[in-house]
Design a protein around this motif. Structure first.
Motif, PDB file in Angstrom:
ATOM      1  N   UNK A   1       0.844  -1.184   0.000  1.00  0.00           N
ATOM      2  CA  UNK A   1       0.000   0.000   0.000  1.00  0.00           C
ATOM      3  C   UNK A   1       0.888   1.245   0.000  1.00  0.00           C
TER       4      UNK A   1
ATOM      5  N   UNK B   1       0.096   7.137   0.898  1.00  0.00           N
ATOM      6  CA  UNK B   1      -1.157   7.870   0.825  1.00  0.00           C
ATOM      7  C   UNK B   1      -2.328   6.989   1.260  1.00  0.00           C
ATOM      8  N   UNK B   2      -2.389   5.782   0.650  1.00  0.00           N
ATOM      9  CA  UNK B   2      -3.483   4.870   0.983  1.00  0.00           C
ATOM     10  C   UNK B   2      -3.467   4.518   2.462  1.00  0.00           C
TER      11      UNK B   2
ATOM     12  N   UNK C   1      -4.822   7.385   4.524  1.00  0.00           N
ATOM     13  CA  UNK C   1      -6.278   7.513   4.420  1.00  0.00           C
ATOM     14  C   UNK C   1      -6.957   6.409   5.215  1.00  0.00           C
ATOM     15  N   UNK C   2      -6.403   5.190   5.134  1.00  0.00           N
ATOM     16  CA  UNK C   2      -7.060   4.085   5.829  1.00  0.00           C
ATOM     17  C   UNK C   2      -6.990   4.263   7.340  1.00  0.00           C
TER      18      UNK C   2
ATOM     19  N   UNK D   1      -6.715   7.088   8.926  1.00  0.00           N
ATOM     20  CA  UNK D   1      -7.623   8.184   9.210  1.00  0.00           C
ATOM     21  C   UNK D   1      -9.076   7.697   9.155  1.00  0.00           C
ATOM     22  N   UNK D   2      -9.407   6.920   8.109  1.00  0.00           N
ATOM     23  CA  UNK D   2     -10.778   6.444   7.915  1.00  0.00           C
ATOM     24  C   UNK D   2     -11.248   5.584   9.074  1.00  0.00           C
ATOM     25  N   UNK D   3     -10.415   4.633   9.487  1.00  0.00           N
ATOM     26  CA  UNK D   3     -10.826   3.768  10.595  1.00  0.00           C
ATOM     27  C   UNK D   3     -10.888   4.544  11.905  1.00  0.00           C
TER      28      UNK D   3
ATOM     29  N   UNK E   1     -11.707   7.639  12.108  1.00  0.00           N
ATOM     30  CA  UNK E   1     -12.952   8.391  11.952  1.00  0.00           C
ATOM     31  C   UNK E   1     -14.154   7.531  12.333  1.00  0.00           C
ATOM     32  N   UNK E   2     -14.105   6.260  11.907  1.00  0.00           N
ATOM     33  CA  UNK E   2     -15.225   5.372  12.196  1.00  0.00           C
ATOM     34  C   UNK E   2     -15.301   5.007  13.678  1.00  0.00           C
TER      35      UNK E   2
ATOM     36  N   UNK F   1     -13.415   9.721   1.127  1.00  0.00           N
ATOM     37  CA  UNK F   1     -12.808   8.864   2.153  1.00  0.00           C
ATOM     38  C   UNK F   1     -12.992   7.397   1.787  1.00  0.00           C
TER      39      UNK F   1
ATOM     40  N   UNK G   1     -10.566   5.561  -1.372  1.00  0.00           N
ATOM     41  CA  UNK G   1      -9.234   5.045  -1.009  1.00  0.00           C
ATOM     42  C   UNK G   1      -9.312   3.915   0.012  1.00  0.00           C
ATOM     43  N   UNK G   2     -10.273   3.989   0.908  1.00  0.00           N
ATOM     44  CA  UNK G   2     -10.379   2.909   1.900  1.00  0.00           C
ATOM     45  C   UNK G   2     -10.753   1.592   1.224  1.00  0.00           C
TER      46      UNK G   2
ATOM     47  N   UNK H   1     -10.290   0.782  -1.812  1.00  0.00           N
ATOM     48  CA  UNK H   1      -9.159   0.376  -2.648  1.00  0.00           C
ATOM     49  C   UNK H   1      -8.083  -0.279  -1.788  1.00  0.00           C
ATOM     50  N   UNK H   2      -7.825   0.335  -0.643  1.00  0.00           N
ATOM     51  CA  UNK H   2      -6.839  -0.226   0.284  1.00  0.00           C
ATOM     52  C   UNK H   2      -7.267  -1.600   0.780  1.00  0.00           C
TER      53      UNK H   2
ATOM     54  N   UNK I   1     -20.955  16.317   8.171  1.00  0.00           N
ATOM     55  CA  UNK I   1     -20.042  15.409   8.864  1.00  0.00           C
ATOM     56  C   UNK I   1     -20.797  14.170   9.355  1.00  0.00           C
TER      57      UNK I   1
ATOM     58  N   UNK J   1     -21.592  11.890   6.433  1.00  0.00           N
ATOM     59  CA  UNK J   1     -20.411  11.140   5.996  1.00  0.00           C
ATOM     60  C   UNK J   1     -20.144  10.000   6.974  1.00  0.00           C
ATOM     61  N   UNK J   2     -20.201  10.322   8.253  1.00  0.00           N
ATOM     62  CA  UNK J   2     -19.882   9.326   9.268  1.00  0.00           C
ATOM     63  C   UNK J   2     -20.850   8.144   9.210  1.00  0.00           C
TER      64      UNK J   2
ATOM     65  N   UNK K   1     -20.809   6.173   5.528  1.00  0.00           N
ATOM     66  CA  UNK K   1     -19.548   5.698   4.953  1.00  0.00           C
ATOM     67  C   UNK K   1     -19.564   4.193   4.613  1.00  0.00           C
ATOM     68  N   UNK K   2     -20.077   3.336   5.494  1.00  0.00           N
ATOM     69  CA  UNK K   2     -20.101   1.912   5.132  1.00  0.00           C
ATOM     70  C   UNK K   2     -20.898   1.631   3.850  1.00  0.00           C
ATOM     71  N   UNK K   3     -21.977   2.394   3.622  1.00  0.00           N
ATOM     72  CA  UNK K   3     -22.784   2.190   2.409  1.00  0.00           C
ATOM     73  C   UNK K   3     -21.990   2.524   1.153  1.00  0.00           C
TER      74      UNK K   3
END
Lengths: 265, 379, 306
Positions: free
Chosen positions: A5, A8-9, A12-13, A15-17, A19-20, C103, C106-107, C109-110, C176, C179-180, C183-185
């Protein structure tokens, strides 16, 4: 071959997790705060959990919610499975396209519209045929069944599409009648999908505020309705405690399900 | 051994008094206006191993599925052992099928899979156990009874699928590309096993395949299908040596074809003059082709001989130049260009080593063949 | 009688009932209710319960009179508040969708590029919040964003600010929240498409001289586009009608249409106006819903991602 990865990826990941999960984490941490001021940490305490257990309105609404969720999920699984079988196995019947649209539409329809329209239906039906008499647990169950069956249909349909049709033909060929083919072959094979469909429906029903608010009657407030009326005016540590309980129940449930699935493989 | 003997002598289709065991009468099947099976009439006899051979989409699988009861014919009748089963559902026919994907129930063990069909007949438990055991022994899978299908290899699954369809002792067993999922080596070995098992149990088999080699080695007779129609029904030998049409000749093996003009027709032979071949054919059988009509004469590549020296015959001989040689180890394929520009394929066994091969590139050679080895194709 | 029954295929094992039962259910509890909404949106407001006048009336002469009343629609048209509510809803839903895509892509894709064992865990972590209470996840943000919330407390304690920032009760907080919660959808359908892509295609593109960014734009993005469309619609459509998020995070100044309908219905008890508002919202959403339906065959499986 796995590509590494890129930074950048990865960023983001992470940060994304974060955030969740950070908001959920704050809920959990501050559920153990002894202060009524939820945002200031004053020491560890389980007093809010004790308070929670003594809150009769909340407990009663929880019971109602569980009752509704259990029956709605069960009904939704039955109806959703029938719908999925029709869509996957019956080829092109008249009205199939329309039926297909109708089965998934409740999933994306804004809840306000679904709730409003179902309430108007129930009111109208009561006026004309006197049924359903009043609104309450029964009407909430009907409404949730309609919402949840869309999700069940999608889950079961995916499983049926993956299932080799020749398995059914083989059973017929070996002398099993259609009913027997359903109970002995199709049902066991799609069972995991039925189970996850049921759980999904159960969770959705337990979670729904908007539709339930429209179709509920006096004395049939569900758990989200009670939570909503108390958080509308700000945060209370008691709700944090409740959130922690719900989240940990779900997390444990999902982990058990994951473990079971892993073991079966 | 006795059974083998019988099999060789058994040619019920030549005896007009034998009643057919399976009989299809003018069977057609239409899907959305397209004829998948077109007016097929076919008789198959007890204990036969019959193959339906044809390219994909020729209707062979549809025909098989009509026999199984998964599709209902649009027209026509199907009789099994004298009983009209045309409208009977799949679960009510004395027919079992072995599926291409094997269709083993993933949530049942090997034993449960095999017992499934017997349970539907409400056979006593002890008898079910016995018959399952017996059939597992037949397919040499005794040790794997309690395994789940996903724990078996492809070859083992194939055996379980066979056992499951045999255990009900059907009057007719249908096999849909039974060997297609196996690799080449295993497939060759399994071909013979399947034939042996069929001889042991004495059940009538109908197999669908697109593999001509498979059909040739395994069947008592085969039917070549094309666009929903049965083009020829005959023994493997007859289909190969005496194809009744250009289609069948092309479909089975490779063949050289020459256009020509019929110059003389007698009871036991026919003369065809072919400019394309640069030769006059003396064909050792007669055909329904009047003098002066255009026909095609066909010869299999291995039936042609190749030599530098001119043979001692005036007919059935032509000249050409070797353009290309394909070396396959056991045989070599010579591409010989005739005067007309036509390329003829000739297969010769490699009797000597490659370096000592007498005929090589750009050699001028004679090609010749025996009168009984050429075929006149009128259709 | 028997022959009629047979004609109707009154035999419960027949395919007819397998389709007829769920179909009938959806007609009764999903389609007909919309027709009723439509009907009531043309009715007069009336005091009492239900608070609307019947659309059809039998006159004393026995004539059936159908009154189509456009008052509710003209009323909505004259009050600019409703127009702004619709515009706000569409804008907020659009911003939320874009945020989810930025957000979520990229997630997804990762996750698709992670090793299979990690993939299962990462995917489960995306699905997990979806299973927990929606309401409580929105609620968590009140604690974070409010003037006495964690962010403001932290910033004040650090001495970076002296008066709390107004982070809540505005459009920002609403977007916000969307988005929160959604996001899973976005991630799940995107993942379903990204996972199917053969990554040898990328190698082939590199081999043919494409730079990583070019290769992504030319290969991965077009192949994942159905996932982008499905995911975006799955976020956008429900977000337009969202009630809980603007109610809890948007404050009084954020007027999303879901909230307006709710208020018309529960506070003002003007059912016909609420119905007309719902009908207009549905008109806005018909195109996105139709597009979504076209993709439903392809995204049928994403919920089953285990």
């Amino acid at each position: 071959m796995q590509n590494k990865l890129s930074p950048f990826l990865k960023t983001v990941m992470i940060f994304g997790y974060a955030f969740l999960y950070l908001p959920i984490l704050t809920l959990i941490i501050f559920s153990f705060n002894s202060s009524r001021q939820v945002t200031v940490w004053q020491g560890f305490s389980t007093r809010w959990y004790t308070a929670l257990l003594q809150d009769e309105t909340l407990l009663k609404s929880l019971l109602i919610s569980l009752q509704v969720a259990t029956s709605a999920a069960t009904l939704a699984v039955i109806l959703g499975t029938l719908a999925a079988i029709s869509l996957v196995r019956f080829g092109r019947f008249k009205g199939r396209g329309f039926f297909g649209i109708l089965t998934t539409a409740p999933m994306i329809m804004p809840e306000v519209i679904t709730g409003l329209s179902l309430l108007l239906l129930f009111v109208g039906l009561e006026q004309i045929i006197g049924w359903p008499h009043g609104r309450g647990i029964f009407t909430i169950t009907l409404a949730h069944t309609t919402l949840c069956m869309a999700y069940v249909t999608i889950v079961v349909r995916g499983r049926l599409v993956d299932m080799d049709v020749s398995l059914e033909e083989a059973a017929l060929d070996l002398g099993a009648r259609p009913i027997k083919v359903f109970t002995a072959i199709i049902l066991p094979i799609i069972f995991p999908a039925l189970l996850s469909g049921w759980l999904l429906a159960f969770a959705l029903s337990l979670d729904d505020l908007v539709i339930a608010s429209f179709v509920a009657g006096p004395g049939s407030s569900t758990l989200p309705m009670v939570i909503f009326s108390s958080i509308r005016f700000g945060i209370t540590p008691q709700i944090n405690a409740l959130a922690t309980l719900i989240i940990s129940t779900v997390a444990i449930g999902v982990m058990i399900a994951g473990w079971l699935m892993h073991r079966n493989k | 051994m006795k059974q083998k003997q019988r099999r060789i002598n058994l040619q019920p289709w030549q005896d007009s008094k034998t009643k057919p065991y399976i009989h299809l009468e003018g069977v057609s099947k239409e899907f959305n206006g397209v004829l998948a099976v077109d007016d097929v009439t076919l008789s198959i006899f007890q204990e036969e191993f019959f193959s339906l051979l044809g390219p994909s989409g020729c209707g062979k699988t549809t025909l098989l599925r009509m026999l199984a009861g998964f599709e209902m014919p649009t027209k026509g009748k199907i009789y099994i052992d004298g009983v009209d089963v045309t409208r009977r559902p799949a679960y009510d026919r004395p027919v079992n099928m072995m599926f291409q994907s094997y269709a083993l129930f993933p949530h049942m063990t090997v034993e449960q899979n095999i017992a499934f069909g017997l349970k539907q007949e409400r056979i006593p438990k002890t008898e079910i156990q016995e018959r399952v055991k017996e059939v597992l022994k037949l397919v040499q899978m005794e040790k794997y009874g309690s395994r789940a299908p996903h724990q078996l290899s492809g070859g083992q699954r194939q055996r379980v699928a066979l056992a499951r369809s045999l255990v009900k002792r059907p009057k007719l067993l249908l096999l849909d590309e039974p060997l297609a999922a196996l690799d080449k080596r295993l497939r060759e070995q399994t071909q013979f096993e399947l034939v042996n098992i069929q001889e042991k149990v004495g059940i009538t088999f109908i197999m669908v395949t697109h593999d001509q080699e498979e059909a040739m080695t395994m069947s008592t007779r085969l039917g070549v299908m094309d666009h929903g129609r049965l083009r020829q029904i005959a023994t493997p030998n007859e289909v190969y040596e005496y194809p009744n049409s250009e289609y069948v000749a092309d479909f089975i093996g490779s063949i050289n074809k020459f256009e020509g003009l019929v110059t003389k027709v007698e009871d036991n032979h026919i003369l065809v003059d072919s400019e394309e071949a640069g030769s006059e054919f003396y064909v050792g059988h007669s055909a329904e082709a009047p003098v002066g009509s255009h026909v095609k004469v066909a010869i299999r590549p291995e039936k042609m001989m190749i030599d530098h020296a001119a043979p001692n015959q005036k007919k059935n001989v032509t000249k050409g130049i070797v353009r290309d040689i394909g070396y396959l180890g056991d045989v070599s394929i010579y591409h010989v260009e005739l005067k007309s520009g036509k390329i003829v394929l000739v297969t010769q066994p490699n009797l000597v080593r490659l370096a000592e091969r007498p005929v090589t590139w750009d050699d001028s050679v004679y090609l010749f063949w025996r009168a009984e080895n050429s075929i006149v194709l009128t259709a | 009688m028997k022959s009629i029954l047979r004609k109707l295929k009154l035999n419960f094992s027949s395919p007819f009932w397998v389709t007829a039962i769920p179909f009938g259910w959806l007609l009764l509890f999903f389609l007909i209710p919309f027709l009723i909404v439509l009907k009531i949106s043309f009715s007069d407001l009336r005091f009492g319960l239900p608070p609307y006048a019947p659309l059809m009336e039998w006159t004393s002469e026995g004539l059936l009179i159908i009154k189509i009343n456009l008052t509710n629609y003209t009323f909505i048209g004259t009050d600019s508040l409703y127009l702004f509510a619709y515009l706000d809803s569409l804008t907020i839903a659009l911003l939320g969708t874009i945020g989810c895509l930025c957000i979520g892509y990229p997630m997804a894709y990762g996750i698709a590029k992670a090793s299979p064992s990690k993939r299962t865990i990462l995917l489960m972590l995306v699905i997990l919040p979806f299973w927990t209470s929606f309401l409580l996840r929105v609620y968590a943000w009140i604690g974070i964003l409010s003037p006495q919330g964690y962010i403001n407390t932290l910033l004040i304690n650090l001495g970076l600010i002296s008066t709390p920032l107004s982070l809540i009760d505005n459009t920002f907080a609403t977007v916000l929240g969307i988005i929160y919660c959604y996001l899973p959808f976005m991630i799940l359908p995107l993942y379903a498409f990204l996972e199917k892509i053969d990554y040898a295609l990328l190698e082939a593109a590199y081999d043919l001289g494409a730079r990583p960014f070019q290769a992504f734009i030319r290969i991965i993005w077009p192949l994942s586009r159905p996932g982008v469309i499905a995911g975006s619609l799955l976020v956008f459509i429900p977000a337009v009608g969202e009630f809980v998020i603007p109610e809890l995070l948007g404050g009084s100044q954020t007027l999303m249409i879901g909230k307006v309908i709710w208020n018309e219905f529960f506070t003002n008890r003007t059912w016909p106006v609420a119905a007309a508002l719902a009908v207009i919202m549905l008109v806005f959403l018909i195109l996105p819903i139709a597009i979504f339906q076209r993709y439903q065959e392809q995204q049928v499986r994403f919920l089953d991602a285990e």
